[in-house]
Design a protein around this motif. Structure first.
Motif, PDB file in Angstrom:
ATOM      1  N   UNK A 133       0.844  -1.188   0.000  1.00 52.45           N
ATOM      2  CA  UNK A 133       0.000   0.000   0.000  1.00 52.45           C
ATOM      3  C   UNK A 133       0.881   1.240   0.000  1.00 52.45           C
ATOM      4  N   UNK A 134       0.819   1.946  -1.117  1.00 52.06           N
ATOM      5  CA  UNK A 134       1.605   3.167  -1.264  1.00 52.06           C
ATOM      6  C   UNK A 134       0.779   4.383  -0.871  1.00 52.06           C
ATOM      7  N   UNK A 135       1.447   5.390  -0.333  1.00 49.43           N
ATOM      8  CA  UNK A 135       0.775   6.629   0.047  1.00 49.43           C
ATOM      9  C   UNK A 135       1.780   7.768   0.061  1.00 49.43           C
ATOM     10  N   UNK A 136       1.259   8.981   0.198  1.00 48.52           N
ATOM     11  CA  UNK A 136       2.120  10.141   0.330  1.00 48.52           C
ATOM     12  C   UNK A 136       2.239  11.017  -0.901  1.00 48.52           C
ATOM     13  N   UNK A 137       1.654  10.589  -2.000  1.00 51.07           N
ATOM     14  CA  UNK A 137       1.728  11.394  -3.205  1.00 51.07           C
ATOM     15  C   UNK A 137       0.871  12.643  -3.105  1.00 51.07           C
ATOM     16  N   UNK A 138       0.946  13.454  -4.140  1.00 49.71           N
ATOM     17  CA  UNK A 138       0.148  14.670  -4.156  1.00 49.71           C
ATOM     18  C   UNK A 138       0.576  15.598  -5.266  1.00 49.71           C
ATOM     19  N   UNK A 196       7.096   9.576   0.217  1.00 48.63           N
ATOM     20  CA  UNK A 196       6.225   8.456  -0.096  1.00 48.63           C
ATOM     21  C   UNK A 196       6.468   7.326   0.888  1.00 48.63           C
ATOM     22  N   UNK A 197       5.405   6.594   1.175  1.00 47.06           N
ATOM     23  CA  UNK A 197       5.498   5.436   2.061  1.00 47.06           C
ATOM     24  C   UNK A 197       4.907   4.219   1.382  1.00 47.06           C
ATOM     25  N   UNK A 198       5.479   3.070   1.669  1.00 50.64           N
ATOM     26  CA  UNK A 198       4.963   1.809   1.160  1.00 50.64           C
ATOM     27  C   UNK A 198       4.903   0.832   2.319  1.00 50.64           C
ATOM     28  N   UNK A 240      13.479  18.599  -4.466  1.00 49.99           N
ATOM     29  CA  UNK A 240      13.762  19.286  -5.736  1.00 49.99           C
ATOM     30  C   UNK A 240      12.984  18.651  -6.886  1.00 49.99           C
ATOM     31  N   UNK A 241      11.714  18.434  -6.667  1.00 54.90           N
ATOM     32  CA  UNK A 241      10.897  17.752  -7.664  1.00 54.90           C
ATOM     33  C   UNK A 241      10.798  18.552  -8.949  1.00 54.90           C
ATOM     34  N   UNK A 242      10.746  17.816 -10.048  1.00 56.29           N
ATOM     35  CA  UNK A 242      10.654  18.391 -11.379  1.00 56.29           C
ATOM     36  C   UNK A 242       9.366  17.909 -12.046  1.00 56.29           C
ATOM     37  N   UNK A 243       8.870  18.648 -13.014  1.00 56.64           N
ATOM     38  CA  UNK A 243       7.656  18.192 -13.731  1.00 56.64           C
ATOM     39  C   UNK A 243       7.816  16.794 -14.318  1.00 56.64           C
ATOM     40  N   UNK A 244       9.022  16.446 -14.724  1.00 58.66           N
ATOM     41  CA  UNK A 244       9.247  15.112 -15.298  1.00 58.66           C
ATOM     42  C   UNK A 244       9.197  13.993 -14.261  1.00 58.66           C
ATOM     43  N   UNK A 245       9.074  14.338 -12.993  1.00 59.05           N
ATOM     44  CA  UNK A 245       8.876  13.329 -11.947  1.00 59.05           C
ATOM     45  C   UNK A 245       7.410  12.922 -11.834  1.00 59.05           C
ATOM     46  N   UNK A 246       6.541  13.617 -12.543  1.00 57.53           N
ATOM     47  CA  UNK A 246       5.117  13.300 -12.513  1.00 57.53           C
ATOM     48  C   UNK A 246       4.876  11.873 -12.985  1.00 57.53           C
ATOM     49  N   UNK A 247       4.245  11.076 -12.138  1.00 57.49           N
ATOM     50  CA  UNK A 247       4.021   9.666 -12.431  1.00 57.49           C
ATOM     51  C   UNK A 247       3.245   9.042 -11.279  1.00 57.49           C
ATOM     52  N   UNK A 248       2.812   7.809 -11.498  1.00 56.75           N
ATOM     53  CA  UNK A 248       2.293   7.001 -10.399  1.00 56.75           C
ATOM     54  C   UNK A 248       3.466   6.201  -9.855  1.00 56.75           C
ATOM     55  N   UNK A 249       3.642   6.256  -8.564  1.00 54.44           N
ATOM     56  CA  UNK A 249       4.766   5.599  -7.908  1.00 54.44           C
ATOM     57  C   UNK A 249       4.281   4.339  -7.185  1.00 54.44           C
ATOM     58  N   UNK A 305       2.091  -8.786  -6.686  1.00 53.99           N
ATOM     59  CA  UNK A 305       1.052  -8.004  -7.347  1.00 53.99           C
ATOM     60  C   UNK A 305       1.273  -6.525  -7.030  1.00 53.99           C
ATOM     61  N   UNK A 306       1.089  -5.710  -8.034  1.00 54.06           N
ATOM     62  CA  UNK A 306       1.272  -4.271  -7.841  1.00 54.06           C
ATOM     63  C   UNK A 306       0.147  -3.699  -6.983  1.00 54.06           C
ATOM     64  N   UNK A 307       0.504  -2.738  -6.150  1.00 55.14           N
ATOM     65  CA  UNK A 307      -0.504  -2.015  -5.386  1.00 55.14           C
ATOM     66  C   UNK A 307      -1.171  -0.976  -6.270  1.00 55.14           C
ATOM     67  N   UNK A 308      -1.942  -0.112  -5.646  1.00 57.03           N
ATOM     68  CA  UNK A 308      -2.658   0.903  -6.428  1.00 57.03           C
ATOM     69  C   UNK A 308      -1.763   2.078  -6.791  1.00 57.03           C
ATOM     70  N   UNK A 309      -0.620   2.162  -6.133  1.00 55.98           N
ATOM     71  CA  UNK A 309       0.302   3.260  -6.415  1.00 55.98           C
ATOM     72  C   UNK A 309      -0.155   4.560  -5.778  1.00 55.98           C
ATOM     73  N   UNK A 310       0.715   5.548  -5.864  1.00 58.91           N
ATOM     74  CA  UNK A 310       0.375   6.871  -5.368  1.00 58.91           C
ATOM     75  C   UNK A 310       0.796   7.895  -6.411  1.00 58.91           C
ATOM     76  N   UNK A 311      -0.120   8.779  -6.752  1.00 56.32           N
ATOM     77  CA  UNK A 311       0.106   9.742  -7.830  1.00 56.32           C
ATOM     78  C   UNK A 311       0.951  10.909  -7.328  1.00 56.32           C
ATOM     79  N   UNK A 312       1.995  11.199  -8.062  1.00 58.13           N
ATOM     80  CA  UNK A 312       2.811  12.389  -7.823  1.00 58.13           C
ATOM     81  C   UNK A 312       2.684  13.288  -9.041  1.00 58.13           C
ATOM     82  N   UNK A 313       2.250  14.505  -8.810  1.00 56.10           N
ATOM     83  CA  UNK A 313       2.100  15.475  -9.888  1.00 56.10           C
ATOM     84  C   UNK A 313       2.895  16.725  -9.533  1.00 56.10           C
TER      85      UNK A 313
END
Length: 114
Positions: free
Chosen positions: A5-10, A20-22, A84-93, A103-111
Motif C-alpha cells: 500500500x503506497x501513500x504520500x503522493x500529491x 512516499x510510504x509503502x 527538488x521535484x521536477x515536472x518530469x517526476x510526474x508519475x504514479x509511484x 502483485x502491484x498495489x494501487x500506487x500513489x500519484x505524484x504530480x
C-alpha cells in the motif's frame, strides 16, 4: 496474500518535496531487495530507487541526488523522500520487490507543476 500500500503522493510545485510510504502486509522489507518504481502516462514502468536487505542502495540517474530511499523493518515500510521535484517526476509511484514479483498495489500519484 501480500499487499503493498503506497501513500504520500500529491500535487506540488517544481522544487517541492514529498515523502512516499509503502507499507507491506508481511515482513518482506527486511529480507528482500525492495524498490520504488514509477510509471508516467504513456511510458513504461521504471525502477527509480532500490535498497537491498543488506542496505545497498541504488538510484536511477534521473533522480540521483534528489531522492532518498529508506526502510523501517519493524514497520515493514519503505520510504522515498523526494526533493527538488521536477515536472518530469510526474508519475504514479509503486513499490515492489526487486525484481518485481508481487502483485502491484494501487500506487500513489505524484504530480509536479511547473
Amino acid at each position: 496474500q501480500l499487499q503493498l500500500v503506497e501513500s504520500g503522493g500529491g500535487l506540488v510545485q517544481a522544487g517541492g518535496s514529498l515523502r512516499l510510504s509503502c507499507a507491506a502486509s508481511a515482513a518482506i522489507v527486511s529480507i528482500n531487495a525492495v524498490g520504488w518504481y514509477r510509471q508516467a502516462l504513456g511510458k513504461q514502468r521504471e525502477l527509480v530507487a532500490s535498497i537491498s536487505s543488506g542496505g545497498r542502495i541504488n538510484y536511477a540517474d534521473s533522480v540521483k541526488g534528489r531522492v532518498t530511499i529508506s526502510r523501517d523493518n519493524a514497520k515493514n515500510t519503505v520510504y522515498l523522500q523526494m526533493n527538488s521535484l521536477k515536472p518530469e517526476d510526474t508519475a504514479v509511484y509503486y513499490c515492489n520487490k526487486v525484481p518485481p514479483v508481487y502483485n502491484w498495489g494501487q500506487g500513489t500519484q505524484v504530480t509536479v507543476s511547473s
